[in-house]
Design an enzyme around this catalytic site. Structure first.
Site, PDB file in Angstrom:
ATOM      1  N   ASN A 159      24.441 -45.243 -53.303  1.00 23.52           N
ATOM      2  CA  ASN A 159      23.699 -44.315 -54.159  1.00 23.52           C
ATOM      3  C   ASN A 159      23.339 -43.112 -53.292  1.00 23.52           C
ATOM      4  O   ASN A 159      22.426 -43.190 -52.478  1.00 23.52           O
ATOM      5  CB  ASN A 159      22.440 -45.032 -54.683  1.00 23.52           C
ATOM      6  CG  ASN A 159      21.512 -44.106 -55.445  1.00 23.52           C
ATOM      7  OD1 ASN A 159      21.868 -42.970 -55.753  1.00 23.52           O
ATOM      8  ND2 ASN A 159      20.313 -44.600 -55.749  1.00 23.52           N
TER       9      ASN A 159
ATOM     10  N   LYS B 145      22.038 -40.366 -54.073  1.00 22.29           N
ATOM     11  CA  LYS B 145      20.816 -39.668 -54.518  1.00 22.29           C
ATOM     12  C   LYS B 145      21.046 -38.144 -54.488  1.00 22.29           C
ATOM     13  O   LYS B 145      22.176 -37.698 -54.710  1.00 22.29           O
ATOM     14  CB  LYS B 145      19.616 -40.116 -53.683  1.00 22.29           C
ATOM     15  CG  LYS B 145      19.467 -41.645 -53.667  1.00 22.29           C
ATOM     16  CD  LYS B 145      18.164 -42.128 -53.107  1.00 22.29           C
ATOM     17  CE  LYS B 145      18.148 -43.645 -53.094  1.00 22.29           C
ATOM     18  NZ  LYS B 145      16.883 -44.204 -52.632  1.00 22.29           N
TER      19      LYS B 145
ATOM     20  N   HIS C  89      16.571 -46.813 -61.949  1.00 25.30           N
ATOM     21  CA  HIS C  89      16.200 -46.797 -60.533  1.00 25.30           C
ATOM     22  C   HIS C  89      14.704 -46.502 -60.423  1.00 25.30           C
ATOM     23  O   HIS C  89      14.153 -45.737 -61.222  1.00 25.30           O
ATOM     24  CB  HIS C  89      17.021 -45.725 -59.792  1.00 25.30           C
ATOM     25  CG  HIS C  89      16.877 -45.825 -58.312  1.00 25.30           C
ATOM     26  ND1 HIS C  89      15.763 -45.353 -57.662  1.00 25.30           N
ATOM     27  CD2 HIS C  89      17.672 -46.386 -57.369  1.00 25.30           C
ATOM     28  CE1 HIS C  89      15.892 -45.609 -56.366  1.00 25.30           C
ATOM     29  NE2 HIS C  89      17.041 -46.239 -56.160  1.00 25.30           N
TER      30      HIS C  89
ATOM     31  N   GLU D 228      13.108 -44.630 -58.590  1.00 23.76           N
ATOM     32  CA  GLU D 228      12.770 -43.200 -58.465  1.00 23.76           C
ATOM     33  C   GLU D 228      12.782 -42.529 -59.844  1.00 23.76           C
ATOM     34  O   GLU D 228      12.029 -41.578 -60.077  1.00 23.76           O
ATOM     35  CB  GLU D 228      13.736 -42.526 -57.472  1.00 23.76           C
ATOM     36  CG  GLU D 228      13.410 -42.959 -56.048  1.00 23.76           C
ATOM     37  CD  GLU D 228      14.582 -42.992 -55.082  1.00 23.76           C
ATOM     38  OE1 GLU D 228      15.655 -42.434 -55.379  1.00 23.76           O
ATOM     39  OE2 GLU D 228      14.413 -43.613 -54.004  1.00 23.76           O
TER      40      GLU D 228
ATOM     41  N   GLU E 297      15.586 -54.312 -56.448  1.00 23.15           N
ATOM     42  CA  GLU E 297      15.158 -53.402 -55.386  1.00 23.15           C
ATOM     43  C   GLU E 297      13.628 -53.358 -55.362  1.00 23.15           C
ATOM     44  O   GLU E 297      13.020 -52.654 -56.183  1.00 23.15           O
ATOM     45  CB  GLU E 297      15.675 -51.984 -55.651  1.00 23.15           C
ATOM     46  CG  GLU E 297      17.181 -51.891 -55.725  1.00 23.15           C
ATOM     47  CD  GLU E 297      17.667 -50.462 -55.462  1.00 23.15           C
ATOM     48  OE1 GLU E 297      18.438 -50.291 -54.516  1.00 23.15           O
ATOM     49  OE2 GLU E 297      17.253 -49.547 -56.184  1.00 23.15           O
TER      50      GLU E 297
ATOM     51  N   GLY F 295      13.979 -46.943 -48.863  1.00 22.87           N
ATOM     52  CA  GLY F 295      13.852 -45.796 -47.965  1.00 22.87           C
ATOM     53  C   GLY F 295      12.729 -45.913 -46.949  1.00 22.87           C
ATOM     54  O   GLY F 295      12.358 -44.934 -46.307  1.00 22.87           O
TER      55      GLY F 295
ATOM     56  N   SER G   4      16.539 -50.529 -48.061  1.00 21.72           N
ATOM     57  CA  SER G   4      16.700 -50.475 -46.604  1.00 21.72           C
ATOM     58  C   SER G   4      17.761 -51.441 -46.077  1.00 21.72           C
ATOM     59  O   SER G   4      17.607 -52.014 -44.994  1.00 21.72           O
ATOM     60  CB  SER G   4      15.351 -50.707 -45.906  1.00 21.72           C
ATOM     61  OG  SER G   4      14.435 -49.685 -46.255  1.00 21.72           O
TER      62      SER G   4
HETATM   63  P1  PGA Z   1      17.640 -47.243 -49.345  1.00 20.14           P
HETATM   64  O1  PGA Z   1      17.752 -46.958 -50.926  1.00 20.14           O
HETATM   65  O2  PGA Z   1      18.860 -48.029 -48.959  1.00 20.14           O
HETATM   66  O3  PGA Z   1      17.599 -45.879 -48.719  1.00 20.14           O
HETATM   67  O4  PGA Z   1      16.385 -48.012 -49.151  1.00 20.14           O
HETATM   68  C1  PGA Z   1      18.187 -47.958 -51.806  1.00 20.14           C
HETATM   69  C2  PGA Z   1      18.199 -47.430 -53.213  1.00 20.14           C
HETATM   70  O5  PGA Z   1      17.327 -46.635 -53.562  1.00 20.14           O
HETATM   71  O6  PGA Z   1      19.067 -47.803 -54.018  1.00 20.14           O
END
Ligand code: PGA
Length: 251
Positions: free
Chosen positions: A8, A10, A99, A101, A169, A175, A213
């Site tokens: 992803n 982003k 997601h 976010e 997640e 992140g 992560s």
């Molecule tokens: P990350 O993001 O690997 O940077 O923690 C995962 C995601 O948001 O799908």
């Protein structure tokens, strides 16, 4: 079942960086013989880079191609939105919905996530439906209940193992460099699997990804958990070396 290793991207990369990244990933898959027998690779760039990335991906046929979100509407006066039909037409096979976010920054509810997933399924693509608890919910002992409620309320009509994937997640792990313990991941994935079996005829075959992560050095432990069928990767998907390193850890 093949592991799904999903990147992803982003809202990252310049166009030039995106071109370099996809070229590196394609080369990396080429030189790592046998990786594709175990893993399906997916990249989800930002909408604006999709035509460029699609061109690179289609030329090689080594990767699947997806989007990070879609509208819950078919068409009309929805400024700035992109429909599932448009994504299908643009060559998408997967669309991430729900997601954290999107849920957090755009106040997306379970009902909206379900409506988006429904459009993805109706357009013959696969919806990657994200679920996961906040840090507060985990410390209140509500992690499992939160995830199962999201699952109940977000899975669309007609869902099966071909048209949906679940991504667990934990919001606090995205992140941040914090990763859930293997015991916690195991507990939640086992419960998701059980719930999917109750809800859907082929719930046993639906892929369940872990995200938050994931890096090459923790991927081996995570991807060895029985009901973990792949990873949804943010930060580490922005370099071919770490993205493919995660796949290499999947034995
Ligand atoms: P990350 O993001 O690997 O940077 O923690 C995962 C995601 O948001 O799908």
């Amino acid at each position: 079942m093949k592991m799904l290793i999903a990147g992803n991207w982003k809202m990252n990369c310049s166009l030039e960086d995106a071109k370099l990244l996809i070229a590196d990933i394609i080369n990396g898959i080429h030189v790592r013989e046998g990786l594709r027998d175990r893993c399906e690779f997916l990249v989800c760039p930002s909408f604006i880079y999709m035509p460029t990335i699609r061109h690179a991906v289609l030329n090689h046929n080594l990767l699947s191609f997806g989007a990070q979100d879609c509208s819950d509407q078919d068409n009309g006066a929805f400024t700035g939105d992109i429909s599932a039909t448009m994504l299908k037409e643009s060559g998408c096979q997967y669309v991430i919905v729900g997601h954290s976010e999107r849920r957090g920054y755009h106040a997306e509810s379970n009902a909206l996530v379900k409506a988006k997933a429904q459009k993805v399924v109706n357009n013959a693509m696969c919806a990657i439906i994200c679920v996961g608890e906040t840090e507060q919910q985990r410390s209140n002992g509500e992690a499992l209940a939160t995830v199962l409620k999201q699952l109940e309320e977000c899975v669309p009509e007609g869902a099966d193992s071909k048209n949906i994937v679940i991504a667990y997640e934990p919001v606090w792990a995205i992140g941040t460099g914090k990763v859930a313990t293997t015991a916690d991941i195991d507990e939640i994935h086992t419960a998701i699997r059980q719930k999917l079996k109750e809800m859907l005829a082929d719930g046993a075959n639906i892929r369940i990804l872990y995200g938050g992560s994931v890096k090459p050095d923790n991927a081996g432990d995570i991807l060895n958990i029985p009901d973990v069928n792949g990873a949804l990767i943010g930060g580490a998907s922005l370099q071919a070396q770490s993205f493919l390193g995660i796949a290499e850890a999947a034995q």
